[in-house]
Motif scaffolding. Structure first.
Motif, mmCIF file in Angstrom:
data_model
loop_
_atom_site.group_PDB
_atom_site.id
_atom_site.type_symbol
_atom_site.label_atom_id
_atom_site.label_comp_id
_atom_site.label_asym_id
_atom_site.label_seq_id
_atom_site.Cartn_x
_atom_site.Cartn_y
_atom_site.Cartn_z
ATOM 1 N N GLN A 119 0.841 -1.198 0.000
ATOM 2 C CA GLN A 119 0.000 0.000 0.000
ATOM 3 C C GLN A 119 0.870 1.239 0.000
ATOM 4 N N GLY A 120 0.566 2.206 -0.862
ATOM 5 C CA GLY A 120 1.355 3.425 -0.945
ATOM 6 C C GLY A 120 0.493 4.648 -1.168
ATOM 7 N N GLU A 121 1.069 5.805 -0.865
ATOM 8 C CA GLU A 121 0.394 7.081 -1.062
ATOM 9 C C GLU A 121 0.828 7.689 -2.394
ATOM 10 N N VAL A 122 -0.143 8.190 -3.147
ATOM 11 C CA VAL A 122 0.177 8.878 -4.400
ATOM 12 C C VAL A 122 -0.206 10.352 -4.345
ATOM 13 N N SER A 123 -0.875 10.754 -3.275
ATOM 14 C CA SER A 123 -1.259 12.154 -3.113
ATOM 15 C C SER A 123 -0.166 12.905 -2.363
ATOM 16 N N THR A 124 0.135 14.125 -2.803
ATOM 17 C CA THR A 124 1.120 14.977 -2.116
ATOM 18 C C THR A 124 0.465 15.909 -1.113
ATOM 19 N N LEU A 125 -0.803 15.730 -0.854
ATOM 20 C CA LEU A 125 -1.515 16.545 0.123
ATOM 21 C C LEU A 125 -0.796 16.478 1.463
ATOM 22 N N GLN A 126 -0.540 17.629 2.077
ATOM 23 C CA GLN A 126 0.146 17.667 3.365
ATOM 24 C C GLN A 126 -0.856 17.401 4.485
ATOM 25 N N ALA A 127 -1.051 16.137 4.788
ATOM 26 C CA ALA A 127 -1.993 15.713 5.818
ATOM 27 C C ALA A 127 -1.483 14.435 6.446
#
Length: 567
Positions: A442-450
Motif C-alpha cells: 500500500q502506498g500514497e500517491v497524493s502529495t496533500l500535506q496531511a
C-alpha cells in the motif's frame, strides 16, 4: 537518470509472469473473490501459488439475533417481535458496540468477521461455531479469521470459541445469566476438514492465553505469536477480581465470577480500544512462535525468541518481558517480524524502547534496523531467496511516513535499501514479496500535506527499481479502485483490496455505497486505462530514510505556500 516505462509495458510484464498470452497494451483482469451469504464487505488475507485465496467477510446480515432477549426499552420505537431490516441493523450495531451492549456479558455476542476460501467460488470455513440448543441454529458468535493458505490447502489464522448462554451465580450465589466462553482468541490450523487450535510454548496460562498464526509455508510450518506470561496489569486485575470492595455493589468486579471479570478486562483492552480507533492492548505478553507438525501429525509449538530488557534498577522490581511477533516464513523455515528492544536511541538517551525489524533464524534474532533511527520498524515478508521486505516509520516533512526497505540477508555485509517510492514523502508499506523479486503493498500517491492521505495498491520490481500504481493497469470500465495489495504469488497474480459500489437492500430501499472487496488481479485482455509513463524507474535513486526526510523538509520549505490552502 530517470527512465520511464509505459503502463502497457508493465501490464505485459505481469501477463508474461502468469504465463498468459498478452498484447503489450493489455490490462489486468479483476476477479472479485465473492462473499458469503449476508456479507457485504470482504477483505483478502492470503493466497497460494495456485491463486486460491483466503477472504474475511465483514458487515454481516441475517445472523441469529435473539430479539426476545433484547430489552424493549432500549428500542422503544422498534417492533422487536417483527423486526424489519432497519431494526435488525440497529440491534446488530448495538450488540457489537462497546458503548452500547457489546461490553455487557449479559447481552448476546455476535461474530463480526468470518472467512471463506475462494477457488472459483466462495466456500465457508466451517467448523468453528456450534448449534444453539435454544434456537437450533448456529450461535453466530464466533470471529474466525483465516490469514494464509499454502499449496497443501492448509489454512491458518485466529478464531474464538462460541459464546454460550449460561445460567450461573455471582459471588453472592445469586443466579445470573451471561453469554460466556472459556478461552480467548487463539491461533488455528485447518486441514482436510479438521481444525486444531495451536498451543503456546507455555502451558499454564489462564484459559490458554491468546495467540494468532499469520503465515504458513509448504512444509506446514506456521508462524505468528502466542502468549508467554501475564502482563503486570493482568496480574493486578486478578487481584481486583478477587478482593471485594467495601460497598459490595454490583459494579464491583469481585461481584462477578472470575471468568466474567477477566473477560470484561480483555474486552476493554483488546476489543473496545480498537473499535474506538485505538491500538489493541494485549492482556498477555505475546512473543513470536512457530508451529510445525510431528511425524504423528500433531501441531507443536516452538518459541522463536525475544530480546531481554535490562535488569531493573529497583531490587524489588521484576524484569519486564518484551514482545515479539512473526509475520511471514519462507520454505527454509526462516521467519521475519518485529521485536521490542531497549536501546540507546540517540546520544544521551538510554533505555528507549523500540520496535525493530528482525529475522528469526536458527534460534536467534537478527536485527535489521539501521542504527535505531526509528522507533518503529518491522519486516513483513521474506521470499525463498531470503530477501526480506518491510518498512520503517520516519519523519518526513510535517508527519511520520512509512519508508519501505528490502535486504538480502544472505549477504552478511548488506544493509537495507530504501527505494524512493512514488515520491520522496510518500508513505508505502510492503505486504508481500514473491520469488521473482516483485513486491506488493500500500502506498500514497497524493502529495496533500496531511497525516492521512489516499492510498493505492502498488507493484514494485526490485530488479528494475520500478513502482506502479495498480489502478493504472485496470480496464477503464472495471468499477474497482485498488487501495491496497496484500499478496503476490510466483505467477504474478496479486491479491488486492478494492473499493467498488455495493447495493444493500434495506426494507423497501436500496443502500448504495463504495465498500471494501477482496479481488485477485491477473492477466486480462482489455486495454489498460492508465496514463502513459505512470510507472517510473529510478536507477540510483534508493536512499536512506534520514536523507529522504531531509529532502522532504527542504521541499516542504520551498512549497509550503502552495500547500497551505490544502493542509
Amino acid at each position: 537518470m530517470i527512465k520511464k516505462y509505459s503502463v502497457s509495458l508493465l501490464a505485459a510484464s505481469i501477463a508474461a509472469s502468469v504465463s498468459f498470452a498478452s498484447n503489450a497494451n493489455d490490462s489486468i483482469e479483476v476477479v472479485d473473490l465473492g462473499a458469503l451469504e449476508g456479507a457485504y464487505e470482504t477483505y483478502p488475507t492470503g493466497m497460494n501459488d495456485a491463486g486460491i485465496a483466503v477472504v474475511v467477510n465483514r458487515n454481516l446480515w441475517n445472523q441469529n439475533i435473539r430479539f426476545e432477549l433484547i430489552d424493549p426499552e432500549r428500542f422503544e420505537d422498534e417492533d422487536l417481535d417483527n423486526p424489519d431490516d432497519n431494526t435488525y441493523r440497529l440491534v446488530r450495531n448495538a450488540l457489537n458496540s462497546p458503548g452500547a451492549l457489546g461490553s455487557d456479558p449479559a447481552s448476546q455476542k455476535l461474530g463480526q468477521q468470518i472467512s471463506h476460501k475462494y477457488d472459483g467460488q466462495p466456500v465457508a470455513l466451517e467448523g468453528f461455531d456450534s448449534i444453539d440448543a435454544e434456537t437450533n441454529r448456529e450461535t453466530d458468535s464466533v470471529n474466525y479469521i483465516g490469514t494464509d493458505i499454502n499449496d497443501l490447502d492448509v489454512i491458518v489464522g485466529q478464531a474464538g470459541e462460541p459464546y454460550e448462554r449460561r445460567v450461573t451465580t455471582n459471588r453472592e450465589q445469586e443466579e445470573v445469566q451471561y453469554f460466556m466462553r472459556d478461552s480467548f482468541p487463539r491461533a488455528f490450523a485447518k486441514e482436510a476438514g479438521a481444525i486444531t487450535f495451536l498451543p503456546s510454548s507455555v502451558s499454564d496460562l489462564y484459559q490458554g492465553g491468546t495467540s494468532r498464526a499469520t503465515a504458513v509455508n509448504n512444509q506446514n510450518q506456521a508462524v505468528g505469536y502466542a502468549a508467554v506470561a501475564n502482563t503486570p496489569n493482568l496480574t493486578n486485575r486478578f487481584d481486583v477480581c478477587a478482593e471485594p470492595s467495601d460497598d459490595e455493589a454490583e459494579s464491583d468486579p469481585s461481584y462477578e465470577e472470575l471468568n466474567v471479570c477477566i473477560w470484561r478486562y480483555w474486552y476493554s483492552q483488546e476489543v473496545a480500544t480498537v473499535a474506538n480507533g485505538g491500538s489493541r492492548s494485549p492482556i498477555f505478553v505475546e512473543q513470536a512462535h512457530a508451529w510445525e507438525q510431528s511425524e504423528q501429525g500433531e501441531w507443536q509449538a516452538r518459541h522463536l525468541g525475544a530480546y531481554e530488557a535490562p535488569e531493573p534498577t529497583d531490587e524489588d522490581a521484576q524484569r519486564i518481558l518484551l514482545t515479539s511477533r512473526a509475520y511471514d516464513v519462507n520454505e527454509q523455515g526462516i521467519a521475519v517480524g518485529t521485536a521490542q528492544r531497549v536501546v540507546t536511541y540517540f546520544e544521551g538517551t538510554e533505555n528507549v524502547l523500540v520496535n525493530t525489524a528482525v529475522v528469526f533464524r536458527d534460534g536467534e534474532l537478527q536485527d535489521l534496523q539501521d542504527e535505531y533511527r526509528s522507533q518503529n520498524s518491522l519486516a513483513t515478508a521474506i521470499n525463498d531467496d531470503n530477501i526480506v521486505v518491510g518498512y520503517t516509520s520516519e519523519r518526513a516533512g510535517l508527519f511520520n511516513r512509512d519508508r519501505a526497505f528490502y535486504v538480502d540477508i544472505e549477504d552478511p555485509s548488506a544493509e537495507p535499501t530504501y527505494p524512493l517510492g512514488f515520491f520522496n514523502t510518500s508513505s508505502w508499506r510492503p505486504r508481500a514479496i514473491n520469488n521473482n523479486k516483485q513486491v506488493v503493498g500500500q502506498g500514497e500517491v497524493s502529495t496533500l500535506q496531511a497525516a492521512v492521505r489516499p492510498t493505492v495498491g502498488f507493484l514494485y520490481d526490485i530488479e528494475s527499481d520500478t513502482i506502479t500504481d495498480l489502478n493504472t493497469l485496470l480496464p477503464c470500465d472495471s468499477g474497482y479502485r485498488i487501495i491496497d495489495a496484500v499478496d503476490i504469488n510466483d505467477r504474478g497474480e496479486i491479491l488486492a483490496v478494492a473499493l467498488t459500489e455495493i447495493v444493500i437492500p434495506i426494507d423497501d430501499t436500496q443502500s448504495s455505497a463504495d465498500r471494501i472487496r477482496a479481488v485477485r488481479l491477473q492477466a486480462g485482455s482489455g486495454e489498460a486505462c492508465g496514463v502513459e509513463e505512470e510507472a517510473r524507474e529510478r536507477q540510483g535513486a534508493s536512499m536512506h530514510p534520514l536523507l529522504a526526510g531531509s529532502m522532504a523538509l527542504f521541499a516542504l520549505l520551498i512549497t509550503l505556500r502552495r500547500f497551505r490552502a490544502r493542509s
